[in-house]
Design a protein around this motif. Structure first.
Motif, short mmCIF file in Angstrom:
data_model
loop_
_atom_site.label_atom_id
_atom_site.label_comp_id
_atom_site.label_asym_id
_atom_site.label_seq_id
_atom_site.Cartn_x
_atom_site.Cartn_y
_atom_site.Cartn_z
N ASN A 78 58.05 154.08 71.04
CA ASN A 78 58.78 153.37 69.99
C ASN A 78 60.04 152.72 70.57
N ASP A 79 60.35 151.51 70.09
CA ASP A 79 61.53 150.79 70.58
C ASP A 79 62.82 151.55 70.34
N THR A 80 62.79 152.54 69.46
CA THR A 80 63.97 153.36 69.19
C THR A 80 64.47 154.04 70.46
N TYR A 81 63.54 154.34 71.37
CA TYR A 81 63.90 155.08 72.58
C TYR A 81 64.24 154.16 73.76
N ILE A 82 64.18 152.84 73.53
CA ILE A 82 64.48 151.88 74.59
C ILE A 82 65.92 151.41 74.48
N LEU A 83 66.60 151.34 75.61
CA LEU A 83 67.98 150.87 75.61
C LEU A 83 68.07 149.46 75.02
N PRO A 84 69.17 149.17 74.29
CA PRO A 84 69.29 147.89 73.59
C PRO A 84 69.18 146.68 74.50
N ASP A 85 69.61 146.82 75.76
CA ASP A 85 69.59 145.68 76.68
C ASP A 85 68.33 145.63 77.54
N GLN A 86 67.32 146.44 77.18
CA GLN A 86 66.08 146.47 77.93
C GLN A 86 64.90 146.08 77.05
N LYS A 87 63.83 145.60 77.69
CA LYS A 87 62.61 145.22 76.98
C LYS A 87 61.41 145.85 77.66
N LYS A 88 60.50 146.38 76.86
CA LYS A 88 59.30 146.99 77.43
C LYS A 88 58.45 145.97 78.19
N PHE A 101 74.71 123.86 70.33
CA PHE A 101 73.70 123.56 71.33
C PHE A 101 74.15 123.95 72.74
N GLY A 102 75.32 124.55 72.83
CA GLY A 102 75.86 124.86 74.15
C GLY A 102 75.50 126.23 74.67
N TYR A 103 74.85 127.04 73.84
CA TYR A 103 74.53 128.41 74.27
C TYR A 103 73.06 128.74 73.97
N VAL A 104 72.46 129.50 74.85
CA VAL A 104 71.11 130.01 74.64
C VAL A 104 71.08 131.48 75.01
N SER A 105 70.13 132.20 74.46
CA SER A 105 69.98 133.62 74.74
C SER A 105 68.50 133.95 74.86
N ASP A 106 68.19 134.97 75.69
CA ASP A 106 66.80 135.42 75.77
C ASP A 106 66.55 136.59 74.83
N GLU A 107 67.52 136.88 73.98
CA GLU A 107 67.40 137.96 73.00
C GLU A 107 67.54 137.39 71.60
N ARG A 108 66.48 137.46 70.82
CA ARG A 108 66.51 136.95 69.44
C ARG A 108 67.51 137.75 68.61
N GLY A 109 68.39 137.06 67.89
CA GLY A 109 69.37 137.74 67.04
C GLY A 109 70.72 137.95 67.69
N ALA A 110 70.88 137.51 68.94
CA ALA A 110 72.19 137.62 69.59
C ALA A 110 73.20 136.75 68.84
N THR A 111 74.47 137.08 68.97
CA THR A 111 75.52 136.36 68.25
C THR A 111 76.05 135.20 69.08
N CYS A 112 76.06 134.01 68.51
CA CYS A 112 76.59 132.83 69.19
C CYS A 112 78.09 133.01 69.42
N PRO A 113 78.58 132.86 70.64
CA PRO A 113 80.01 133.07 70.91
C PRO A 113 80.90 131.98 70.34
N SER A 114 80.28 130.88 69.84
CA SER A 114 81.08 129.79 69.31
C SER A 114 81.20 129.85 67.79
N CYS A 115 80.04 129.92 67.08
CA CYS A 115 80.08 129.91 65.62
C CYS A 115 79.76 131.28 65.03
N PHE A 116 79.41 132.24 65.89
CA PHE A 116 79.15 133.63 65.48
C PHE A 116 77.93 133.79 64.56
#
Length: 222
Positions: free
Chosen positions: A67-77, A114-129
């Motif tokens: 279960n993803d519950t046991y995976i560290l937040p910054d890691q992906k299976k 349009f200045g920021y991208v992330s490989d994690e869905r749901g990350a917070t944009c550092p510009s508009c939050f």
């Protein structure tokens, strides 16, 4: 490379019921050497449905079921379950073997910046939050051609000899005669040529057999 199949010509000793060796071109040799670059997890995922022996499939299934519950937040299976190959799949035939012909990278941005991208869905944009959840499709660059030979690993100016145990070397008339002497072939009439094609099914079978046998070509094709 768009080829979905490669071929090789087998020289068969019908009397002893074995493959002596095979003649193969660049496409086939590139594919065989590409097997060395497959991550362990990729090999397991390909073979687990074909009766792979040993305990590694259990290790793979354990992580897959965890279960993803046991995976560290910054890691992906998927980093472990679906690792990217170390060799560009666009330069190797039988791309379906790894599925790497399709992009495995996904990136996201927020709805207004349009200045920021992330490989994690749901990350917070550092510009508009805002949440970065708008999918962006990654487009890989075209494979670079290092020479007039094109892509892949080996040169295509020669024919290669593939032994039953997958030993590979450039082929010549002398090497062919040497092999026939090595196998103590007395009846040339007992020899038969057979062209075989490797598609996805044969490729997976060859991969599995190569982990279990010293007579790979014989076990797979004869």
């Amino acid at each position: 490379m768009s080829n979905s199949k490669v071929s090789m010509k087998l020289l068969i000793d019908t009397k002893e019921k074995r493959v002596l060796f095979a003649e193969a071109g660049k496409d086939c040799i590139d594919f065989l050497f590409h097997l060395l670059s497959l991550p362990v997890a990729t090999v397991i995922s390909l073979l687990k449905a074909h009766g792979m022996v040993g305990s590694l499939p259990n290790l793979y299934q354990s992580l897959e079921s965890l279960n993803d519950t046991y995976i560290l937040p910054d890691q992906k299976k998927d980093t472990y379950l679906k690792p990217m190959p170390t060799v560009s799949s666009s330069s190797v035939p039988l791309l379906a073997l790894t599925g790497a012909g399709k992009s495995q990278k996904k990136f996201y941005r927020c709805g207004s910046c349009f200045g920021y991208v992330s490989d994690e869905r749901g990350a917070t944009c550092p510009s508009c939050f805002l949440d970065m959840s708008s999918n962006i499709t990654y487009v890989a660059p075209p494979a670079a051609k290092s020479s007039s030979e094109g892509v892949g690993l080996v040169k295509g100016v020669v024919t290669y000899m593939v032994m039953d145990d997958l030993m590979i070397k450039p082929m010549s008339t002398i090497s062919s005669i040497t092999m026939l002497n090595k196998f103590n072939i007395k009846e040339v009439g007992a020899l038969e040529e057979k062209v075989v094609t490797l598609g996805m099914t044969e490729a997976v079978k060859l991969l599995k057999t190569s982990l279990q046998s010293k007579k790979v070509l014989t076990d797979v094709f004869f």
